[in-house]
Structures are given as C-alpha cells and as structure tokens.
Design an enzyme around this catalytic site. Structure first.
Site, PDB file in Angstrom:
ATOM      1  CG  LEU A  13     -28.329  17.810 -20.559  1.00 60.93           C
ATOM      2  CD1 LEU A  13     -26.847  17.993 -20.860  1.00 60.93           C
ATOM      3  CD2 LEU A  13     -28.586  16.404 -20.033  1.00 60.93           C
ATOM      4  CG  ASP A  53     -27.081  37.068 -22.015  1.00 66.57           C
ATOM      5  OD1 ASP A  53     -26.175  36.219 -22.123  1.00 66.57           O
ATOM      6  OD2 ASP A  53     -27.393  37.840 -22.947  1.00 66.57           O
ATOM      7  CE1 TYR A 153     -21.057  22.008 -26.329  1.00 62.93           C
ATOM      8  CE2 TYR A 153     -20.061  19.906 -26.950  1.00 62.93           C
ATOM      9  CZ  TYR A 153     -20.883  20.648 -26.124  1.00 62.93           C
ATOM     10  OH  TYR A 153     -21.526  20.033 -25.077  1.00 62.93           O
ATOM     11  CE  LYS A 157     -19.801  22.228 -23.011  1.00 63.56           C
ATOM     12  NZ  LYS A 157     -20.437  22.892 -21.852  1.00 63.56           N
TER      13      LYS A 157
END
Length: 228
Positions: A13, A53, A153, A157
């Site tokens: 993406l 990073d 995850y 989010k």
C-alpha cells in the site's frame, strides 16, 4: 508543490500510494526501514528515499533532520508502516511488537515531524488504520474482518483509529484522519484480498489530496466516511 512523507513505502500500500501521489504531482519522500529495498523502490518510482525505522527514536530523529536539511518542511505525513503479528497469537511478545510499530511508532513519527508539518500552509496526517479494528466490522458475520483472528493487529488498529480522533482534538491546527484500505491483496494476507492495491489506496490518496476545508478526526474508506 505538496511534499509528502510516507513510512513503510517500499512495497504494498505504501508503494502504490507513493506511485499515485507522484503521478498527481506530489514530491514524495519514500520512507522505509530497509535501506536497500527502500532505495530501490524510490529509484524505481522517482521518489527520494529517506531511511526510517519507526520503532527507533534515533532513526526517526535522523529522518526528520534529513528532511529538514533537504526540503525544510512537509505538507503530508502518511503513517503507513505496520506489521500484522502472528495469526491467533495472544502472547505478550506479539502484542508488544505489533503495538510498538502500529501505534507507538505512529506517535513517535508524528511527534517528531510536527515542527516540519507546522511549516506547511495546510498540514495533513493520514494514519493507515483498518476495518479489522472496527467493532462493527468484526461483529458482522457477512464481513471478512469477522473471520480473522489477529488479536495484536486488530487491537493496534482499534487503538490507532481512536488515537487519530484524539490527535484531531489535541492538534486542531493539523488535519488528521484515518484510512481503512479494505481487504486488499498485499503481502499482509498472502495476496488473498479481493481488492487491488490501487483500490486499497483510494482512501489514503483521497485524504492526502483533498485540500483545505475538510474535517479532521474522520475514519474513511474508499466509498466514504465510516463509523468506528
């Protein structure tokens, strides 16, 4: 000319977002942790590579110093860098690793770039979140988000979307929104998503290019604003 910095942009993406924004006339600074892959991606696109990073204070500070020396400011920051964690894992180690990149990394990067953003006439931050962090989506059996089991995850989010709304209130001088790419074919899911990577970047690109006068603290997918 709009100057846009994108983290995690050497593939997926982030790379497609960089390609599309370059095509629309943005000056793109392609951020990536891996210097070799990042430099190769930037050369292929015609962007400028800046190593970053997001889990490392010194690396982020060095990226800011690099941009300050060369461009002097940025107009758009796209916090795209993220990791999926391990499927089904509820371990402390997995949670810590994912949150450090997907949430703390966004805070670290945003805070560091605020001085450069505030030199813009229309500063914008786009956080790449996910419908996998949406309570509505993960409880809807008709949606693919309800089938995935990624505790770290999905939690990251959900936190990132809420962080976006809080940032919008705390920093009213900057337009800050979250994008949901949708279920897109990328390395994250073994290229299993039904959307193309271009479709997956529609919301990100829209938020990065919409111009002054739009709202802050929104959660947006390719078809428009969505509830959390």
């Amino acid at each position: 000319m709009t100057i846009t910095f994108i983290t995690g942009a050497n593939k997926g993406l982030g790379y497609e977002t960089a390609r599309r924004l370059l095509e629309s006339g943005h000056t793109v600074l392609l951020g990536a942790r891996d210097a070799v892959r990042g430099a190769a991606a930037a050369e292929q696109l015609g962007a400028r590579f800046v190593r970053i990073d997001v889990t490392d204070d010194a690396s982020v500070a060095a990226a800011v110093a690099d941009v300050e020396q060369h461009e002097g400011h940025i107009d758009v920051l796209i916090n795209n860098a993220g990791i999926p964690g391990t499927y089904g894992s509820t371990s402390v180690a997995d949670m810590r690793e994912v949150l450090e990149v997907n949430v703390v990394g966004v805070v670290r990067t945003t805070e560091a770039f605020l001085p450069l953003l505030r030199r813009s006439a229309d500063p914008v931050v786009v956080n790449v979140s996910s419908g996998m962090g949406s309570l509505a989506a993960t409880h809807d059996p008709s949606r693919p988000e309800s089938k995935a089991v990624f505790p770290a995850y999905t939690s990251s989010k959900a936190a990132l979307t809420m962080l976006t709304t809080q940032y919008a209130k705390a920093l009213p001088d900057i337009r800050i929104n979250a994008a949901d790419p949708g279920y897109t074919a990328t390395d994250f899911n073994g290229n299993s998503g039904p959307q193309t990577v271009t479709e997956g970047t529609d919301a990100i690109v829209a938020l990065a290019t919409e111009g002054p006068g739009h709202g802050s603290g929104r959660f947006v997918e390719r078809h428009g604003e969505i509830a959390f």
